[in-house]
Design a protein around this motif. Structure first.
Motif, mmCIF file in Angstrom:
data_model
loop_
_atom_site.group_PDB
_atom_site.id
_atom_site.type_symbol
_atom_site.label_atom_id
_atom_site.label_comp_id
_atom_site.label_asym_id
_atom_site.label_seq_id
_atom_site.Cartn_x
_atom_site.Cartn_y
_atom_site.Cartn_z
ATOM 1 N N UNK A 12 -8.448 -6.011 8.278
ATOM 2 C CA UNK A 12 -7.061 -6.206 8.715
ATOM 3 C C UNK A 12 -6.136 -5.279 7.928
ATOM 4 N N UNK A 13 -6.446 -5.090 6.654
ATOM 5 C CA UNK A 13 -5.592 -4.243 5.825
ATOM 6 C C UNK A 13 -5.570 -2.800 6.344
ATOM 7 N N UNK A 14 -6.757 -2.305 6.771
ATOM 8 C CA UNK A 14 -6.798 -0.940 7.320
ATOM 9 C C UNK A 14 -5.981 -0.841 8.600
ATOM 10 N N UNK A 15 -6.088 -1.877 9.434
ATOM 11 C CA UNK A 15 -5.300 -1.869 10.665
ATOM 12 C C UNK A 15 -3.810 -1.940 10.344
ATOM 13 N N UNK A 16 -3.465 -2.755 9.355
ATOM 14 C CA UNK A 16 -2.062 -2.878 8.957
ATOM 15 C C UNK A 16 -1.520 -1.535 8.458
ATOM 16 N N UNK B 12 2.287 2.820 9.394
ATOM 17 C CA UNK B 12 2.583 4.249 9.513
ATOM 18 C C UNK B 12 3.192 4.535 10.893
ATOM 19 N N UNK B 13 2.554 3.989 11.926
ATOM 20 C CA UNK B 13 3.007 4.291 13.292
ATOM 21 C C UNK B 13 4.369 3.672 13.613
ATOM 22 N N UNK B 14 4.697 2.554 12.963
ATOM 23 C CA UNK B 14 5.998 1.921 13.218
ATOM 24 C C UNK B 14 7.084 2.423 12.259
ATOM 25 N N UNK B 15 6.702 3.285 11.330
ATOM 26 C CA UNK B 15 7.672 3.795 10.352
ATOM 27 C C UNK B 15 8.345 5.063 10.883
ATOM 28 N N UNK C 258 1.130 -9.150 10.061
ATOM 29 C CA UNK C 258 2.520 -9.575 9.807
ATOM 30 C C UNK C 258 2.848 -9.550 8.316
ATOM 31 N N UNK C 259 1.960 -10.094 7.525
ATOM 32 C CA UNK C 259 2.180 -10.195 6.083
ATOM 33 C C UNK C 259 2.440 -8.812 5.461
ATOM 34 N N UNK C 260 1.688 -7.811 5.922
ATOM 35 C CA UNK C 260 1.834 -6.463 5.376
ATOM 36 C C UNK C 260 3.183 -5.849 5.770
ATOM 37 N N UNK C 261 3.617 -6.128 6.998
ATOM 38 C CA UNK C 261 4.917 -5.591 7.419
ATOM 39 C C UNK C 261 6.029 -6.174 6.537
ATOM 40 N N UNK C 262 5.929 -7.466 6.269
ATOM 41 C CA UNK C 262 6.931 -8.121 5.416
ATOM 42 C C UNK C 262 6.871 -7.539 4.001
ATOM 43 N N UNK D 17 0.832 -1.196 0.000
ATOM 44 C CA UNK D 17 0.000 0.000 0.000
ATOM 45 C C UNK D 17 0.871 1.253 0.000
ATOM 46 N N UNK D 18 1.903 1.231 0.828
ATOM 47 C CA UNK D 18 2.859 2.332 0.877
ATOM 48 C C UNK D 18 4.058 1.935 0.018
ATOM 49 N N UNK D 19 5.064 2.804 0.013
ATOM 50 C CA UNK D 19 6.300 2.452 -0.686
ATOM 51 C C UNK D 19 6.793 1.106 -0.140
#
Ligand code: HXC
Length: 299
Positions: A231-235, A240-243, A31-35, A6-8
């Motif tokens: 889940x995607x919205x939460x991800x 964003x918050x962990x970036x 987890x999948x989105x972070x990866x 979704x992001x860079x």
């Protein structure tokens, strides 16, 4: 879930992020989105086979992107020892996601002391243990870090029929505000998210065990946005918050609930209409789900 980031795709490159309770539910989904956005992810949970499956799913073939460890976050020694192993064998974490939770709907007068401790020990003590074990290492080594906890809007409203969870999550909300001040000078940020209902298999069984229990506000028609969250919205919010995109943001619990909290009473207030017979049925159904999950635990 989209098939592309979704992001860079390098938003989280160089990040090493721990997700407690990462074998199931929201933790597993995020987890999948972070990866996908470049992070190395570590999953903690109590069931090895479930963790192995979750790691396989989240890594999507990327070698070394996801690791897992069997840990009971209620046990500080277990947490500290595993945190030390991550540091030694993989390198320092950059972020912690306090996602592990325990919860079921019940009449509070029916709860046993063990049930109260199972819930508060996981949510409150577990979040503290994990935050402490990472935080003391970041401080000792002069490293920056970011902690994000998964809470609920009950931290502001309370919620009937989930009292231990509401109490424990309010405590973690307080930790978020308190530690943000104490650790800002070390470059450590402490935030939280308070998602409204997002359907995932097991939690949904615990929160909606019977047809009658659907009067608890987990249904789309009880949410102003007209739907539950994804889940995607939460991800997206989590990433964003962990970036590094929000380095100045700390001490906040951010609600993402389609307007639910502002539109009505605490999530499970509607359950006051249930009878004792309804509750008996709810207990039988949700305890069966608890027992099935317990049978798979390895710690
Ligand atoms: C009544 C129950 C019960 C149930 C367990 N107990 N399930 N009592 N109804 N459904 C009692 C047991 O009888 C026992 O007490 C005590 O709780 C501890 O049970 P154990 O199974 O030994 O404990 P434990 O292994 O720690 O299991 C914890 C758990 C389980 C709470 C039972 O649900 C769990 O680990 N869940 C993890 C995932 C999860 O629940 N996530 C929730 C996310 S939802 P006695 O006295 O009989 O020995 C969330 C917010 C959602 O957090 C927000 C929506 C808007």
């Amino acid at each position: 879930m989209t098939d592309h980031p979704t992001f860079s795709p390098d938003l989280l490159s160089g990040k090493r992020i721990l997700i407690t309770g990462g074998g199931t539910g929201l933790g597993r989904g995020v987890a999948r989105h972070l990866v996908d956005h470049g992070a190395e992810v570590h999953l903690w949970g109590r069931r090895e086979t479930i963790l192995a499956e979750a790691a396989q799913e989240a890594s999507a073939g990327r070698e070394g992107a996801v690791h897992y460890h069997t840990v009971d976050v209620r046990d500080y020694d277990n947490v500290d020892e595993t945190m030390g192993r991550i540091w030694d064998e993989h390198g320092p974490l950059t972020g912690v996601l306090n996602n592990a939770a325990a919860n079921f709907i019940a009449q509070t007068e029916e709860l046993s002391p063990r049930a109260f401790s199972a819930i508060t020990g996981t949510v409150m003590n577990g979040s503290f243990h994990t935050t402490h074990a990472a935080g003391k290492r970041w401080i000792a080594e002069g490293l920056r870090g970011s902690v994000l906890s998964t809470l609920t809007t009950w931290v502001w409203t309370g919620s009937a029929f989930v009292v231990p969870s509401a109490m424990a999550k309010a405590a973690v909300h307080s930790m978020t505000m308190s530690l943000a001040v104490e650790w800002a000078k070390y470059g450590i940020r402490i935030n939280a998210v308070a998602p409204g209902p997002i359907p995932t298999d097991y939690a949904w069984e615990m929160l909606n065990p019977t047809d009658k229990s659907s009067v608890g506000a987990t249904q789309a028609d009880q949410i102003p946005a007209g739907r539950t969250g994804t889940v995607e919205e939460l991800a997206n919010l989590t990433m964003f918050l962990l970036s590094d995109a929000c380095d100045y943001l700390t001490g906040q619990t951010i609600a993402m609930d389609g307007g639910q909290m502002l539109a009505g009473p605490g999530t499970f207030a509607g359950l006051t209409s249930l009878t004792n017979a309804d509750w008996k049925q709810i207990k039988e159904t949700s305890k069966a789900a608890s027992e099935a999950s317990k049978a798979q635990r390895t710690v």
